[in-house]
Design a protein around this motif. Structure first.
Motif, PDB file in Angstrom:
ATOM      1  N   THR A 131       3.442  -4.715  -2.443  1.00  0.00           N
ATOM      2  CA  THR A 131       3.788  -3.873  -1.283  1.00  0.00           C
ATOM      3  C   THR A 131       3.714  -2.375  -1.556  1.00  0.00           C
ATOM      4  O   THR A 131       4.005  -1.590  -0.661  1.00  0.00           O
ATOM      5  N   THR A 132       3.339  -1.981  -2.774  1.00  0.00           N
ATOM      6  CA  THR A 132       3.181  -0.545  -3.051  1.00  0.00           C
ATOM      7  C   THR A 132       1.827  -0.246  -3.694  1.00  0.00           C
ATOM      8  O   THR A 132       1.052   0.563  -3.180  1.00  0.00           O
ATOM      9  N   ALA A 133       1.513  -0.895  -4.809  1.00  0.00           N
ATOM     10  CA  ALA A 133       0.255  -0.591  -5.497  1.00  0.00           C
ATOM     11  C   ALA A 133      -0.960  -1.038  -4.683  1.00  0.00           C
ATOM     12  O   ALA A 133      -1.945  -0.295  -4.570  1.00  0.00           O
ATOM     13  N   VAL A 134      -0.908  -2.236  -4.112  1.00  0.00           N
ATOM     14  CA  VAL A 134      -2.052  -2.735  -3.335  1.00  0.00           C
ATOM     15  C   VAL A 134      -2.309  -1.862  -2.100  1.00  0.00           C
ATOM     16  O   VAL A 134      -3.446  -1.435  -1.865  1.00  0.00           O
ATOM     17  N   PRO A 135      -1.284  -1.538  -1.288  1.00  0.00           N
ATOM     18  CA  PRO A 135      -1.537  -0.595  -0.189  1.00  0.00           C
ATOM     19  C   PRO A 135      -1.964   0.786  -0.698  1.00  0.00           C
ATOM     20  O   PRO A 135      -2.701   1.506  -0.011  1.00  0.00           O
ATOM     21  N   GLY A 136      -1.504   1.161  -1.893  1.00  0.00           N
ATOM     22  CA  GLY A 136      -1.873   2.454  -2.460  1.00  0.00           C
ATOM     23  C   GLY A 136      -3.355   2.559  -2.761  1.00  0.00           C
ATOM     24  O   GLY A 136      -3.907   3.665  -2.821  1.00  0.00           O
TER      25      GLY A 136
ATOM     26  N   GLY B  96       1.331   7.809  -7.068  1.00  0.00           N
ATOM     27  CA  GLY B  96       0.039   7.481  -7.671  1.00  0.00           C
ATOM     28  C   GLY B  96      -1.027   7.220  -6.622  1.00  0.00           C
ATOM     29  O   GLY B  96      -2.186   7.629  -6.781  1.00  0.00           O
ATOM     30  N   GLY B  97      -0.652   6.562  -5.529  1.00  0.00           N
ATOM     31  CA  GLY B  97      -1.602   6.338  -4.445  1.00  0.00           C
ATOM     32  C   GLY B  97      -2.044   7.636  -3.790  1.00  0.00           C
ATOM     33  O   GLY B  97      -3.222   7.801  -3.428  1.00  0.00           O
ATOM     34  N   LEU B  98      -1.115   8.582  -3.651  1.00  0.00           N
ATOM     35  CA  LEU B  98      -1.465   9.878  -3.061  1.00  0.00           C
ATOM     36  C   LEU B  98      -2.370  10.686  -3.990  1.00  0.00           C
ATOM     37  O   LEU B  98      -3.281  11.394  -3.532  1.00  0.00           O
TER      38      LEU B  98
ATOM     39  N   ALA C 287       0.761   2.910   1.541  1.00  0.00           N
ATOM     40  CA  ALA C 287       1.924   2.739   0.666  1.00  0.00           C
ATOM     41  C   ALA C 287       3.041   3.689   1.063  1.00  0.00           C
ATOM     42  O   ALA C 287       4.217   3.324   1.059  1.00  0.00           O
ATOM     43  N   LEU C 288       2.688   4.919   1.415  1.00  0.00           N
ATOM     44  CA  LEU C 288       3.693   5.900   1.826  1.00  0.00           C
ATOM     45  C   LEU C 288       4.384   5.453   3.107  1.00  0.00           C
ATOM     46  O   LEU C 288       5.620   5.521   3.211  1.00  0.00           O
ATOM     47  N   LEU C 289       3.614   4.993   4.086  1.00  0.00           N
ATOM     48  CA  LEU C 289       4.197   4.566   5.357  1.00  0.00           C
ATOM     49  C   LEU C 289       5.078   3.333   5.170  1.00  0.00           C
ATOM     50  O   LEU C 289       6.176   3.251   5.739  1.00  0.00           O
ATOM     51  N   PHE C 290       4.611   2.384   4.377  1.00  0.00           N
ATOM     52  CA  PHE C 290       5.394   1.165   4.166  1.00  0.00           C
ATOM     53  C   PHE C 290       6.711   1.485   3.474  1.00  0.00           C
ATOM     54  O   PHE C 290       7.774   0.987   3.859  1.00  0.00           O
ATOM     55  N   ASN C 291       6.660   2.331   2.446  1.00  0.00           N
ATOM     56  CA  ASN C 291       7.888   2.648   1.723  1.00  0.00           C
ATOM     57  C   ASN C 291       8.814   3.558   2.528  1.00  0.00           C
ATOM     58  O   ASN C 291      10.028   3.534   2.327  1.00  0.00           O
TER      59      ASN C 291
END
Length: 355
Positions: free
Chosen positions: A249-254, A306-308, A261-265
């Motif tokens: 739910t964080t790295a994969v969307p990232g 990291g995604g950003l 990832a930002l929106l989900f978190n």
């Protein structure tokens, strides 16, 4: 003398009758709990407890909360449910008496649990055996490997090997993009705090949310992990947070340039702040749990960051591959935070917060 013996005999007989009556009463109460639970399961299967949560829309707050509570307490019957009503097992808990019946759903074993409080059925649901967790998490071999991972990671950070180099490279990246990192921290921790403040406007809804979270944790199987002590619980916490929280739910969307990832978190942190608000928790427990919140949420912040960075490196012409390495380094740092958080959370639940 004969009168004395006769009196003693009568007293013994009266005592025997009193004991027999008490024993029968106890058996009758036990039987009534089992019978009540058995009838409740039959009614549940017939749909008599079912409540559509959509009925809560447009209702006054108190009525809406009651409808939502009932819909969660009596979820729909799983398709293919088969229950053995002839083999009940009773257990006393702080929430009341729980009567368990062996059951299967589409071939998977488990049990139907009926909670009874003050002679009233308050909850029914199916719990799969082992929850959603793989069986190998309860293996002593897994526990030993987890201890080795924890100690080995700490030792490796003090060496000059790749583990220490990745650690230094990861924090160098944080310093390089310190503005993005600080902004991510302020935004997500801020949403968590905002959720906690909003909760004060409706404590009933917070308690409902906590019931929902508790039911979800029970379905996952975290409740049974308590029997494994601090080590067993830490293993389960780390596994669940790493696989479902950090990776899925964080790295994969990232990977999609960070924004998902930002929106989900952002949503996750607000909901967690609302559900974990001190308005519905003992203040001492909240303060003891606060280090867990700070450390584990920091892990998700690092990977969101990291995604950003992946997005920035891609848009600035450094390439998606360079951004992918940045995300991987943040997953590495985040995993360490989750490791520390799992040990502390297990210790705080089983030792510090134990009544």
């Amino acid at each position: 003398m004969l009168r004395t013996v006769s009196l003693q005999t009568r007293l013994r007989q009266a005592g025997s009758w009193l004991f027999a009556a008490w024993l029968l009463l106890g058996l009758g109460l036990a039987q009534s709990s089992a019978e009540l639970a058995r009838q409740a399961v039959q009614d549940w299967q017939a749909g008599k407890y079912q409540v559509d949560p959509m009925q809560a829309l447009g209702k006054p707050t108190e009525e809406a909360v009651r409808l939502l509570e009932r819909s969660m307490a009596f979820p729909p019957v799983p398709p293919g449910l088969s229950v053995n009503l002839d083999d009940p097992l009773e257990e006393s808990t702080p929430r009341g008496t729980v009567v368990k019946f062996p059951a299967t759903v589409s071939g998977r074993g488990g049990e139907v649990r009926v909670t009874i409080r003050d002679g009233e059925v308050t909850r029914i649901g199916f719990a799969p055996e082992g929850g959603l967790l793989p069986g190998w998490l309860k293996s002593p071999v897994t526990w030993m490997l987890f201890v080795a991972l924890s100690l080995g990671w700490l030792v490796a950070l003090r060496s000059s090997g790749p583990v220490a180099r990745w650690w230094a490279e990861g924090w160098a990246l944080v310093r390089q993009y310190r503005g993005v990192y600080l902004g991510t921290n302020l935004g997500l921790y801020g949403l968590f705090a905002l959720g906690g403040l909003v909760a004060y406007a409706n404590p009933q809804l917070v308690r409902l949310m906590q019931e929902l979270v508790g039911g979800a944790l029970e379905q996952i199987g975290l409740g049974s992990a308590l029997a494994g002590g601090v080590l067993g619980l830490a293993v389960v916490i780390f596994y669940w947070n790493f696989t479902n929280g950090l990776l899925l739910t964080t790295a994969v969307p990232g990977l999609l340039l960070g924004i998902p990832a930002l929106l989900f978190n952002a949503l996750r942190y607000f909901v967690l702040g609302f559900a974990l608000s001190p308005v519905a928790l003992p203040l001492a427990n909240y303060l003891l749990h606060l280090p867990t919140i700070v450390v584990e949420l920091q892990a998700y912040i690092l990977v969101t960051f990291g995604g950003l960075v992946l997005m920035l490196k891609t848009l600035r012409g450094e390439g998606y591959r360079a951004g992918l390495r940045a995300l991987g380094l943040m997953v590495y740092l985040g995993a360490f935070f989750l490791l520390v958080g799992a040990w502390y959370e297990a210790f705080s639940i089983l030792v510090l917060m134990r009544p």
